[in-house]
Structure formats: structure tokens, C-alpha cells
Design a protein around this motif. Structure first.
Motif, PDB file in Angstrom:
ATOM      1  N   ALA A 101      14.002  -3.542  -5.583  1.00 55.62           N
ATOM      2  CA  ALA A 101      14.500  -2.269  -6.105  1.00 55.62           C
ATOM      3  C   ALA A 101      13.455  -1.574  -6.984  1.00 55.62           C
ATOM      4  CB  ALA A 101      15.775  -2.500  -6.893  1.00 55.62           C
ATOM      5  N   ASP A 102      12.562  -2.325  -7.607  1.00 56.42           N
ATOM      6  CA  ASP A 102      11.544  -1.738  -8.492  1.00 56.42           C
ATOM      7  C   ASP A 102      10.258  -1.353  -7.750  1.00 56.42           C
ATOM      8  OD1 ASP A 102      13.131  -1.947 -10.738  1.00 56.42           O
ATOM      9  OD2 ASP A 102      12.402  -3.965 -11.208  1.00 56.42           O
ATOM     10  N   LEU A 103      10.116  -1.728  -6.501  1.00 54.48           N
ATOM     11  CA  LEU A 103       8.859  -1.464  -5.792  1.00 54.48           C
ATOM     12  C   LEU A 103       8.586   0.032  -5.632  1.00 54.48           C
ATOM     13  CD1 LEU A 103       8.835  -4.175  -2.984  1.00 54.48           C
ATOM     14  CD2 LEU A 103       7.469  -4.102  -5.074  1.00 54.48           C
ATOM     15  N   GLY A 104       9.621   0.835  -5.506  1.00 53.86           N
ATOM     16  CA  GLY A 104       9.435   2.269  -5.366  1.00 53.86           C
ATOM     17  C   GLY A 104       8.869   2.918  -6.609  1.00 53.86           C
ATOM     18  N   ASN A 105       8.949   2.229  -7.743  1.00 51.71           N
ATOM     19  CA  ASN A 105       8.399   2.741  -9.002  1.00 51.71           C
ATOM     20  C   ASN A 105       6.975   2.264  -9.250  1.00 51.71           C
ATOM     21  OD1 ASN A 105      10.753   4.071  -9.716  1.00 51.71           O
ATOM     22  ND2 ASN A 105      11.611   2.244 -10.658  1.00 51.71           N
ATOM     23  N   PHE A 106       6.455   1.448  -8.337  1.00 55.36           N
ATOM     24  CA  PHE A 106       5.155   0.822  -8.515  1.00 55.36           C
ATOM     25  C   PHE A 106       4.047   1.854  -8.383  1.00 55.36           C
ATOM     26  CE2 PHE A 106       1.437  -1.496  -6.891  1.00 55.36           C
ATOM     27  CZ  PHE A 106       1.286  -2.405  -7.909  1.00 55.36           C
ATOM     28  N   GLN A 107       3.175   1.909  -9.337  1.00 62.69           N
ATOM     29  CA  GLN A 107       1.993   2.768  -9.272  1.00 62.69           C
ATOM     30  C   GLN A 107       0.796   1.927  -9.684  1.00 62.69           C
ATOM     31  OE1 GLN A 107       1.883   6.028  -8.284  1.00 62.69           O
ATOM     32  NE2 GLN A 107       4.034   5.822  -7.776  1.00 62.69           N
ATOM     33  N   SER A 108      -0.292   2.025  -8.954  1.00 70.44           N
ATOM     34  CA  SER A 108      -1.478   1.243  -9.290  1.00 70.44           C
ATOM     35  C   SER A 108      -2.298   1.924 -10.374  1.00 70.44           C
ATOM     36  CB  SER A 108      -2.329   0.999  -8.056  1.00 70.44           C
ATOM     37  OG  SER A 108      -2.737   2.217  -7.487  1.00 70.44           O
TER      38      SER A 108
ATOM     39  N   ARG B  11       0.832  -1.212   0.000  1.00 68.13           N
ATOM     40  CA  ARG B  11       0.000   0.000   0.000  1.00 68.13           C
ATOM     41  C   ARG B  11       0.863   1.257   0.000  1.00 68.13           C
ATOM     42  NH1 ARG B  11      -3.024  -2.736   3.582  1.00 68.13           N
ATOM     43  NH2 ARG B  11      -2.230  -1.586   5.377  1.00 68.13           N
ATOM     44  N   THR B  12       1.922   1.243   0.789  1.00 69.54           N
ATOM     45  CA  THR B  12       2.817   2.398   0.859  1.00 69.54           C
ATOM     46  C   THR B  12       3.479   2.646  -0.488  1.00 69.54           C
ATOM     47  OG1 THR B  12       3.211   1.960   3.199  1.00 69.54           O
ATOM     48  CG2 THR B  12       4.787   3.373   2.091  1.00 69.54           C
ATOM     49  N   ALA B  13       3.915   1.590  -1.150  1.00 69.85           N
ATOM     50  CA  ALA B  13       4.541   1.733  -2.469  1.00 69.85           C
ATOM     51  C   ALA B  13       3.526   2.203  -3.503  1.00 69.85           C
ATOM     52  CB  ALA B  13       5.166   0.412  -2.897  1.00 69.85           C
ATOM     53  N   GLN B  14       2.310   1.678  -3.439  1.00 71.37           N
ATOM     54  CA  GLN B  14       1.274   2.053  -4.404  1.00 71.37           C
ATOM     55  C   GLN B  14       0.905   3.527  -4.303  1.00 71.37           C
ATOM     56  OE1 GLN B  14      -1.752  -0.843  -3.359  1.00 71.37           O
ATOM     57  NE2 GLN B  14      -1.537  -1.805  -5.354  1.00 71.37           N
ATOM     58  N   THR B  15       0.901   4.059  -3.110  1.00 67.97           N
ATOM     59  CA  THR B  15       0.510   5.454  -2.929  1.00 67.97           C
ATOM     60  C   THR B  15       1.659   6.411  -3.215  1.00 67.97           C
ATOM     61  OG1 THR B  15       1.027   5.374  -0.569  1.00 67.97           O
ATOM     62  CG2 THR B  15      -1.246   4.886  -1.212  1.00 67.97           C
ATOM     63  N   GLY B  16       2.838   5.869  -3.498  1.00 66.13           N
ATOM     64  CA  GLY B  16       3.982   6.713  -3.811  1.00 66.13           C
ATOM     65  C   GLY B  16       4.643   7.340  -2.598  1.00 66.13           C
ATOM     66  N   HIS B  17       4.345   6.820  -1.415  1.00 70.01           N
ATOM     67  CA  HIS B  17       4.919   7.370  -0.187  1.00 70.01           C
ATOM     68  C   HIS B  17       6.236   6.707   0.209  1.00 70.01           C
ATOM     69  CE1 HIS B  17       0.743   8.824   0.270  1.00 70.01           C
ATOM     70  NE2 HIS B  17       1.378   9.890   0.728  1.00 70.01           N
ATOM     71  N   ALA B  18       6.778   5.890  -0.653  1.00 73.90           N
ATOM     72  CA  ALA B  18       8.062   5.247  -0.364  1.00 73.90           C
ATOM     73  C   ALA B  18       8.915   5.270  -1.625  1.00 73.90           C
ATOM     74  CB  ALA B  18       7.853   3.812   0.097  1.00 73.90           C
ATOM     75  N   SER B  19      10.133   5.731  -1.473  1.00 71.38           N
ATOM     76  CA  SER B  19      11.056   5.752  -2.609  1.00 71.38           C
ATOM     77  C   SER B  19      11.728   4.390  -2.740  1.00 71.38           C
ATOM     78  CB  SER B  19      12.124   6.822  -2.395  1.00 71.38           C
ATOM     79  OG  SER B  19      12.973   6.460  -1.309  1.00 71.38           O
ATOM     80  N   GLN B  20      12.413   4.185  -3.852  1.00 72.80           N
ATOM     81  CA  GLN B  20      13.173   2.943  -4.028  1.00 72.80           C
ATOM     82  C   GLN B  20      14.185   2.793  -2.900  1.00 72.80           C
ATOM     83  OE1 GLN B  20      14.471   3.853  -8.097  1.00 72.80           O
ATOM     84  NE2 GLN B  20      13.818   1.783  -8.615  1.00 72.80           N
ATOM     85  N   GLU B  21      14.814   3.884  -2.530  1.00 66.33           N
ATOM     86  CA  GLU B  21      15.823   3.849  -1.468  1.00 66.33           C
ATOM     87  C   GLU B  21      15.206   3.460  -0.131  1.00 66.33           C
ATOM     88  OE1 GLU B  21      15.371   6.466  -3.531  1.00 66.33           O
ATOM     89  OE2 GLU B  21      17.191   6.372  -4.753  1.00 66.33           O
ATOM     90  N   ASP B  22      14.013   4.006   0.159  1.00 67.44           N
ATOM     91  CA  ASP B  22      13.329   3.666   1.415  1.00 67.44           C
ATOM     92  C   ASP B  22      13.029   2.173   1.491  1.00 67.44           C
ATOM     93  OD1 ASP B  22      13.246   6.347   2.204  1.00 67.44           O
ATOM     94  OD2 ASP B  22      11.223   6.655   1.409  1.00 67.44           O
ATOM     95  N   ILE B  23      12.515   1.653   0.397  1.00 63.65           N
ATOM     96  CA  ILE B  23      12.135   0.237   0.368  1.00 63.65           C
ATOM     97  C   ILE B  23      13.368  -0.662   0.434  1.00 63.65           C
ATOM     98  CG2 ILE B  23      11.023  -1.562  -1.014  1.00 63.65           C
ATOM     99  CD1 ILE B  23       9.109   0.689  -2.002  1.00 63.65           C
ATOM    100  N   ALA B  24      14.408  -0.317  -0.298  1.00 65.32           N
ATOM    101  CA  ALA B  24      15.645  -1.108  -0.259  1.00 65.32           C
ATOM    102  C   ALA B  24      16.240  -1.090   1.146  1.00 65.32           C
ATOM    103  CB  ALA B  24      16.645  -0.575  -1.268  1.00 65.32           C
ATOM    104  N   PHE B  25      16.255   0.085   1.768  1.00 68.87           N
ATOM    105  CA  PHE B  25      16.776   0.190   3.131  1.00 68.87           C
ATOM    106  C   PHE B  25      15.967  -0.685   4.084  1.00 68.87           C
ATOM    107  CE2 PHE B  25      16.756   2.076   7.377  1.00 68.87           C
ATOM    108  CZ  PHE B  25      18.116   2.065   7.662  1.00 68.87           C
ATOM    109  N   TYR B  26      14.650  -0.664   3.951  1.00 67.14           N
ATOM    110  CA  TYR B  26      13.784  -1.462   4.798  1.00 67.14           C
ATOM    111  C   TYR B  26      14.133  -2.953   4.684  1.00 67.14           C
ATOM    112  CZ  TYR B  26       9.666  -3.614   6.763  1.00 67.14           C
ATOM    113  OH  TYR B  26       8.836  -4.390   7.516  1.00 67.14           O
TER     114      TYR B  26
END
Length: 80
Positions: A73-80, A16-31
Motif C-alpha cells: 500500500a505504501d509503494l505508490g508513495n515511494f520516491q527515490s 522502477r515504475t513506483a520510483q518514477t511516480g508512474h503508479a498510484s497506490q491504487e494501481d499497485i494494490a490492484f496489481y
């Protein structure tokens, strides 16, 4: 969220966070890196934490997790 959280709630929130654009690729990779190191950090010494990965996880599981980083790495680019 701790690494011990059930995968459904953990990953659905991340999705959900990735879909709404509230997480960058860097944020997700760090997580994910933090999640991975947290597994080893649950063991009191660095050597024992390394041993946990080498001896405690089947190679297939560890390899799959590490291979998933290219997808993560691609999750930050995910848009629904």
C-alpha cells in the motif's frame, strides 16, 4: 506480466515504475490483488483455486504474502 514470472524482473520493473511516480497506490494494490487471484485462477474451478491456497501453500508463505499488503500500500508513495 504473469504470476509465473521470475521475481527479480517482475519486482524490479514494479520498483522502477513506483520510483518514477508512474503508479498510484491504487494501481499497485490492484496489481498485487490481481497477481494473488491469478494464482488461484490457474486452477479450473473456484473451489479448487481456494483449495490451492489452503492446501498448496505453506501457511507461513500465504501469511507472509497477505501481510505484505500493508507494505504494498505504501509503494505508490515511494520516491527515490
Amino acid at each position: 506480466v504473469q504470476a509465473e514470472a521470475p521475481p527479480g524482473p517482475l519486482l524490479s520493473t514494479l520498483r522502477r515504475t513506483a520510483q518514477t511516480g508512474h503508479a498510484s497506490q491504487e494501481d499497485i494494490a490492484f496489481y498485487f490483488v490481481h497477481w494473488f487471484t491469478d494464482l488461484a485462477g490457474a486452477v479450473p474451478t473456484p473451489l479448487a483455486g481456494s483449495e490451492k491456497f489452503v492446501l498448496g501453500f505453506p501457511l507461513k508463505v500465504l501469511s507472509s504474502f497477505l501481510s505484505s499488503f500493508s507494505i504494498v500500500a505504501d509503494l505508490g508513495n515511494f520516491q527515490s
